[in-house]
Design a protein around this motif. Structure first.
Motif, PDB file in Angstrom:
ATOM      1  N   PRO B  26      -7.071   4.814  16.517  1.00 55.92           N
ATOM      2  CA  PRO B  26      -6.921   5.418  15.184  1.00 55.92           C
ATOM      3  C   PRO B  26      -5.532   5.230  14.586  1.00 55.92           C
ATOM      4  O   PRO B  26      -5.394   5.068  13.369  1.00 55.92           O
ATOM      5  N   ALA B  29      -5.191   1.310  13.615  1.00 59.79           N
ATOM      6  CA  ALA B  29      -6.352   0.610  13.072  1.00 59.79           C
ATOM      7  C   ALA B  29      -6.062  -0.109  11.760  1.00 59.79           C
ATOM      8  O   ALA B  29      -6.428  -1.264  11.577  1.00 59.79           O
ATOM      9  N   ARG B  30      -5.360   0.577  10.863  1.00 62.30           N
ATOM     10  CA  ARG B  30      -5.135  -0.012   9.542  1.00 62.30           C
ATOM     11  C   ARG B  30      -4.267  -1.255   9.644  1.00 62.30           C
ATOM     12  O   ARG B  30      -4.509  -2.270   9.008  1.00 62.30           O
ATOM     13  N   LYS B  84     -18.849   3.627  -3.458  1.00 59.47           N
ATOM     14  CA  LYS B  84     -18.626   4.986  -2.968  1.00 59.47           C
ATOM     15  C   LYS B  84     -18.614   4.988  -1.449  1.00 59.47           C
ATOM     16  O   LYS B  84     -19.274   4.170  -0.815  1.00 59.47           O
ATOM     17  N   MET B  85     -17.898   5.932  -0.876  1.00 55.95           N
ATOM     18  CA  MET B  85     -17.811   6.007   0.573  1.00 55.95           C
ATOM     19  C   MET B  85     -19.190   6.183   1.230  1.00 55.95           C
ATOM     20  O   MET B  85     -19.413   5.745   2.350  1.00 55.95           O
ATOM     21  N   MET B  88     -20.993   2.874   2.090  1.00 55.18           N
ATOM     22  CA  MET B  88     -20.324   1.942   3.000  1.00 55.18           C
ATOM     23  C   MET B  88     -21.280   1.115   3.869  1.00 55.18           C
ATOM     24  O   MET B  88     -21.110  -0.087   3.979  1.00 55.18           O
ATOM     25  N   HIS B 331     -15.370  20.851   3.681  1.00 58.78           N
ATOM     26  CA  HIS B 331     -14.007  21.060   4.151  1.00 58.78           C
ATOM     27  C   HIS B 331     -13.437  22.355   3.585  1.00 58.78           C
ATOM     28  O   HIS B 331     -12.743  23.106   4.268  1.00 58.78           O
ATOM     29  N   GLY B 357     -20.236   6.647  13.426  1.00 60.46           N
ATOM     30  CA  GLY B 357     -18.930   6.944  12.850  1.00 60.46           C
ATOM     31  C   GLY B 357     -18.969   7.193  11.358  1.00 60.46           C
ATOM     32  O   GLY B 357     -17.952   7.449  10.736  1.00 60.46           O
ATOM     33  N   ASN B 360     -17.595  10.529  10.526  1.00 56.43           N
ATOM     34  CA  ASN B 360     -16.148  10.613  10.697  1.00 56.43           C
ATOM     35  C   ASN B 360     -15.420  10.057   9.493  1.00 56.43           C
ATOM     36  O   ASN B 360     -14.456  10.635   9.011  1.00 56.43           O
ATOM     37  N   VAL B 361     -15.916   8.907   9.017  1.00 57.34           N
ATOM     38  CA  VAL B 361     -15.291   8.283   7.855  1.00 57.34           C
ATOM     39  C   VAL B 361     -15.379   9.230   6.661  1.00 57.34           C
ATOM     40  O   VAL B 361     -14.408   9.475   5.948  1.00 57.34           O
ATOM     41  N   ALA B 364     -13.235  12.337   7.146  1.00 57.10           N
ATOM     42  CA  ALA B 364     -11.819  11.967   7.067  1.00 57.10           C
ATOM     43  C   ALA B 364     -11.401  11.827   5.605  1.00 57.10           C
ATOM     44  O   ALA B 364     -10.277  12.134   5.241  1.00 57.10           O
ATOM     45  N   GLU B 365     -12.353  11.390   4.769  1.00 58.09           N
ATOM     46  CA  GLU B 365     -12.060  11.233   3.347  1.00 58.09           C
ATOM     47  C   GLU B 365     -11.640  12.564   2.728  1.00 58.09           C
ATOM     48  O   GLU B 365     -10.807  12.608   1.846  1.00 58.09           O
ATOM     49  N   ASN B 367     -10.087  14.878   4.245  1.00 57.24           N
ATOM     50  CA  ASN B 367      -8.955  15.430   4.998  1.00 57.24           C
ATOM     51  C   ASN B 367      -9.312  16.403   6.099  1.00 57.24           C
ATOM     52  O   ASN B 367      -8.507  17.233   6.477  1.00 57.24           O
ATOM     53  N   TYR B 370      -8.738  15.400  12.350  1.00 61.30           N
ATOM     54  CA  TYR B 370      -9.368  14.527  13.333  1.00 61.30           C
ATOM     55  C   TYR B 370      -9.868  15.283  14.565  1.00 61.30           C
ATOM     56  O   TYR B 370     -10.949  15.025  15.080  1.00 61.30           O
TER      57      TYR B 370
END
Lengths: 97, 470
Positions: B26, B29-30, B84-85, B88, B331, B357, B360-361, B364-365, B367, B370
């Motif tokens: 993590p 990764a970027r 949009k997320m 994906m 959230h 995952g 998770n993505v 995570a968007e 916030n 983790y």
């Protein structure tokens, strides 16, 4: 067939080694990263674009040119789309506290 | 010049390996993604300017090549930035299809070139094998990915022909048989070649069409590794190491990822491959199962009270959360409950959503921290000490039939043991069955209460109810 293997023996070594490298690299990845990883791998196989560039650069007649052009566009879509989508996913991971 | 090109290919190959390695962590990764992207750009430009043919000529048609690159970049960039997320998974599937099509087109052009130059008869077996393999694998990956894209966009429905398995196997055998015939006999027959192309398109379509439910992520991952292999075929054809390494890396990594996913659902890859798990079978299960007992609805204020005065709440997100774009509200709910000294965690099933995952993505968007996202094996023992489980738009991953009903299509898939908690609140749009098309006994249990409506709306109403409790 056997001749084919022996004349390309280095490539076969490469293939075998890369299979193991690929398995090693993925083996220990937490499942939270599976989607970005799949997406990143998706972008990497966009390397097929190199083939389309080689084909395109040697094309002479019109149909080959058209097909080659489409191949270059699609390959680029794979590369650019793949990396950008992966980056967007990972950007979110970074923002976490 | 050739030396520089080869060294650049070597560098690019290393960036691919490093990139994949960094993608597995993590914190790096970027960076890994950017490293691989840089290697790719390097390889592309090096090929354009440094590649020379056997006769020592540089590549021509540069205008077309750059035109294609520019169009692809602009369109790909815009699609990837705009999507949009929640969409994906289908995006990955779409881009994967593009790569597959690219590999297939290369094979078509090379074949035409061999025929028109009269070299087909003297072409080596190896050249022919890679051309045919690239054609079949690339095309199947293309048509399969496009169908997968359509299904995830919900534009294409599950569809099974009678005796589909036999049709698929028959198609596969004819594909391999015809190719073997053309390769072994060096038979130069353009019609058979295009017939193989048509069969490949058809196989890709029929291969993905009947697959529904929880199998979708597996299929995308599998098609992803297909494209990797197709790219590697190109590497063989041009004796190009960077294509070979990139392709095989993705092929093997993708296959392993596919196997991992299959394991998470307790399904064999063979079953997925021959399209055993489809609409027809699940449809039967849906009609044959009927549960004693009735469902119980809960009002928003009751649900709010239950959660506010709980010690521990576990949220189980599912695809419904993604559809409703409710990741931010969930959230907010989590933060609100934490303020009221409620311990909140998320239980992440490996195949929740449409991709591993996926949740998770999505979370995570918005916030979500983790360490609040807990994987199935770790969280399952915790349900017995949990007061309230809030299931948001998840269904199959909490279906007890996976444990108790051997006739269920999801039997044997590990699930989240939410029924061990003191009470379960299920947020759902309606009583409609989940993506796998099967009824869920959980909803009929006495400790379960249902809260119908759009996940985002229900969650924000819950948030305001909890706030109004003071």
């Amino acid at each position: 067939m056997l001749e084919f293997i022996t004349t390309n023996i280095q490539m076969f070594y490469l293939i075998i080694l890369m299979i193991f490298v690929g398995i090693e690299l993925i083996g220990h990845v937490p499942s939270v990263l599976h989607t970005p990883l799949m997406s990143g791998a998706n972008a990497i196989h966009g390397v097929v674009i190199i083939g389309s560039i080689i084909v395109m650069g040697q094309a002479h007649e019109i149909l080959s040119l058209i097909l080659g052009f489409i191949a270059v566009v699609m390959g680029t879509l794979n590369v650019v789309g793949g990396f950008v989508v992966t980056d967007r996913m990972l950007e979110m991971f970074k923002k976490k506290k | 010049m050739q030396h520089i090109l080869q060294i650049i290919y070597l560098i690019s190959s290393v960036t691919f390996i490093l990139g994949l390695k960094f993608l597995g962590n993590p914190s790096t990764a970027r960076k890994g993604n950017l490293i691989a992207a840089a290697g790719m750009i390097l390889a592309i430009f090096a090929t354009i300017f440094l590649y020379t043919t056997d006769t020592g000529e540089h590549l021509g048609n540069l205008g077309f090549i750059f035109g294609g690159l520019i169009i692809g970049t602009v369109v790909g960039w815009m699609i990837a930035k705009k999507v949009k997320m929640t969409a994906m998974p289908q995006m990955v599937s779409f881009f994967n299809g593009m790569g597959g099509a690219c590999a297939g087109l290369i094979s078509i052009i090379e074949f035409r070139h061999l025929v028109s130059s009269g070299h087909y008869e003297i072409a080596t077996v190896g050249t022919l094998i890679t051309i045919f393999a690239g054609l079949i694998i690339g095309t199947v990956s293309f048509s399969g990915s496009i169908i997968a894209y359509g299904k995830l966009e919900e534009k294409i429905k599950d569809f099974t022909l009678p005796g589909q398995q036999f049709i698929n196997i028959g198609l596969l055998i004819s594909l391999l048989g015809l190719s073997a015939l053309m390769i072994s006999g060096n038979i130069e027959n353009t019609s058979i070649f295009y017939f193989i192309l048509v069969l490949s398109v058809l196989y890709g379509v029929l291969f993905v069409l009947p697959i529904g439910g929880a199998d979708m992520p597996v299929v995308i991952s599998l098609l992803n590794s297909f494209t990797g292999v197709a790219a590697a075929c190109g590497g063989f054809l041009y004796n190009n190491n960077v294509m070979l390494i990139g392709g095989i890396l993705v092929g093997s990594a993708g296959t392993l990822l596919t196997v991992v996913m299959c394991k998470a659902m307790n399904r064999s890859l063979v079953n997925v491959l021959i399209g055993n798990f489809g609409g027809a079978k699940t449809g039967e299960a849906a009609t044959s199962s009927s549960f004693v007992g009735s469902i119980k609805e809960v009002t928003k204020s009751d649900a709010a009270i239950m959660m506010k005065y709980a010690k521990k709440v576990i949220i189980v997100p599912g695809y419904g959360l993604a559809v409703a774009q409710a990741q931010h509200v969930v959230h907010e709910l989590e933060e609100l409950l934490e303020k009221n000294d409620v311990e909140v965690k998320y239980a992440i099933h490996p195949v929740a959503g449409r991709m591993p995952g996926h949740m998770n993505v999505l979370l995570a968007e918005s916030n979500v921290s983790y360490d609040k996202l807990v994987e199935m094996e770790e969280i399952n023992p915790e349900f017995s000490t949990t007061d309230v489980v809030l299931v948001v738009g998840a269904n199959d991953v909490v279906n007890p039939a996976a444990k108790t009903d051997p006739s269920s299509p999801i039997y044997g898939m590990p699930i989240l043991d939410v029924e061990n908690a003191a009470s379960v609140i299920v947020l759902k749009r309606s009583m409609k069955a989940g993506y796998a098309g099967i009824e869920n006994e959980l909803f009929y249990k006495p400790k379960t209460s249902m809260l119908f409506g759009d996940a985002k709306k229900s969650l924000s109403e819950l948030v305001s109810e909890i706030k109004s409790l003071g």
